[in-house]
Write an enzyme that holds these catalytic residues in place. Sequence first.
Site, mmCIF file in Angstrom:
data_model
loop_
_atom_site.group_PDB
_atom_site.id
_atom_site.type_symbol
_atom_site.label_atom_id
_atom_site.label_comp_id
_atom_site.label_asym_id
_atom_site.label_seq_id
_atom_site.Cartn_x
_atom_site.Cartn_y
_atom_site.Cartn_z
ATOM 1 N N HIS A 182 134.418 34.349 10.636
ATOM 2 C CA HIS A 182 133.492 35.430 10.984
ATOM 3 C C HIS A 182 132.509 34.921 12.037
ATOM 4 O O HIS A 182 131.840 33.903 11.828
ATOM 5 C CB HIS A 182 132.742 35.882 9.729
ATOM 6 N N HIS A 226 128.562 46.130 15.013
ATOM 7 C CA HIS A 226 129.833 46.100 14.289
ATOM 8 C C HIS A 226 130.584 47.420 14.395
ATOM 9 O O HIS A 226 131.813 47.448 14.346
ATOM 10 C CB HIS A 226 129.597 45.788 12.808
ATOM 11 N N ARG A 236 107.766 44.498 -3.759
ATOM 12 C CA ARG A 236 106.990 44.108 -4.947
ATOM 13 C C ARG A 236 106.411 45.363 -5.574
ATOM 14 O O ARG A 236 105.464 45.968 -5.063
ATOM 15 C CB ARG A 236 105.865 43.150 -4.549
ATOM 16 N N CYS A 258 103.544 37.942 -0.860
ATOM 17 C CA CYS A 258 103.159 38.017 -2.262
ATOM 18 C C CYS A 258 102.477 36.712 -2.675
ATOM 19 O O CYS A 258 102.864 35.628 -2.214
ATOM 20 C CB CYS A 258 104.394 38.267 -3.125
ATOM 21 N N TYR A 295 96.415 37.437 -10.264
ATOM 22 C CA TYR A 295 96.260 37.025 -8.861
ATOM 23 C C TYR A 295 94.978 36.218 -8.647
ATOM 24 O O TYR A 295 94.173 36.491 -7.762
ATOM 25 C CB TYR A 295 96.318 38.242 -7.935
#
Length: 544
Positions: free
Chosen positions: A117, A142, A216, A263, A399
């Site tokens: 490929h 493609h 997320r 994140c 967090y």
Amino acid sequence: MLLLQRNMVLGLRQACRLQSAPSRLCIQTCSANDSFQLQRPNLTSGGNSSTGGWKVMGTLVGLGAVLAYHDHRCRAAQDSQRVYTKEEVSSHSNSETGIWVTLGSEVFDVTEFVDIHPGGSSKLMLAAGGPLEPFWSLYAFHNQPHVRELLAQYKIGELNPKDNVTPTLETSDPYANDPVRHPALKVNSQRPFNAEPPPELLTENYITPNSIFFTRNHLPVPNLDPDTYRLHVVGAPGSQSLSLSLDDLYKFPKHEITVTLQCAGNRRSEMTQVKEVKGLEWKTGAISTARWSGARLCDVLAQAGHRLCQTEAHVCFEGLDSDPTGTAYGASIPLARALDPEAEVLLAYEMNGQPLPRDHGFPVRVVVPGVVGARHVKWLGKVSVETEESHSHWQRRDYKGFSPSVDWDTVDFDSAPSIQELPVQSAITEPQDGETIEPGEVTIKGYAWSGGGRAVIRVDVSLDGGLTWQAAELDAEEQRPRKAWAWRLWQLQASVPAGQKELNIVCKAVDDSYNVQPDTMAPIWNLRGVLSNAWHRVHVHVAT
């Protein structure tokens, strides 16, 4: 020679003998397409019987090869009428079982094509056992006749029509209406949906395509009607509150910026190798970059009568996603950042020139350049200015970073500030850990980013675990002073030391404040696995 001719002709007749009606139809069709006709060779032409004899034999041998190819074509044509289920296709996803893919209703066995490929075997393997369409939409070149002709050679059958029907889910399921996702995404959890792009696609482009931008989610994805959508902005004392439709937001000056979102848990999987943490096992892909468009938050707040305060104040955001109790996702940022035009905080309604995808906050989300992704609230429903930061669980009880000595028995979330700007970060996306590379030269690629608008000025790469270093080449994307909101992609073309059987590749980034990544994870370990930014390491083998 006549005897040889007779025996070969008999053999050819035997090869051409028709066994069934479908075979006869196939022979006729294939022969017509190939402009192929059997002709009796002239043994006496050319004057030299010996030479003529060898010509005859060569003709017959060549004819036999043509017929063999012709027979292969016919058998393939017959096999291509077989019908397979999606389950059968999905079970062929590696070299041991064979590698199958689908395009539309057709099924192809591309096992022999994977290694040749042009884009590399790893890219094609992303579609193994599934459809090609999501990947062809990423790489539109493609979808051309010569590519389809090439693919047609590998066709083995048709997909069962029943499998084209999307299975229905129970309407009581809160996740039943979640959007369809790209199959290349590496899923960390299905409910809520959290996923990252594979590393070989992550740095393929400076701008991450919407379909593979990391996702997320904390709750089910709401399905909002843009015609009835309203954003409620609480007014300052003495000013009226705003109820803004999408058309109302479009009337504000449109602002565009390129911003990287990361994140807080990016690369958490490496931190778990030091000691177990609680959280999704993100690898290096909980980070992506897009071109965002929308109204500046400072303009909207100004219309609602808000000005800078002498005392501390926060802009609180509330999403329209909620759990069964009605609790919505929320977060906040300092008012000073929200009102600063140079901070370029957006109420974004476009992502890479298109309306926000549902997974990324349609119809409106907050984009806070240089700040952790947890503050970029999606499906925005309410904005208010408060004397304290958001009371949301994700602002007050998540967090946040802690000392390695803090565990879940001793943690005091009130003792630590909420994460806003993230530290300097970099990671290697190619080659991947455990991969085998060829001797000679190796191309190493990756990304680097720093929070707060700090520009990445250098990425150092080592092939020997950090004993010696080389400076990588940074991409040419210009970064403005104090407003470097997006990552730098980088690469290094390096010589593989002769006789080396393995390489321990390491990268580290430096920003314009000369912050640099720490060398190991242990000193920055924390119970939530956030802020994971130690040197990124991959171990590769060198082919012999």
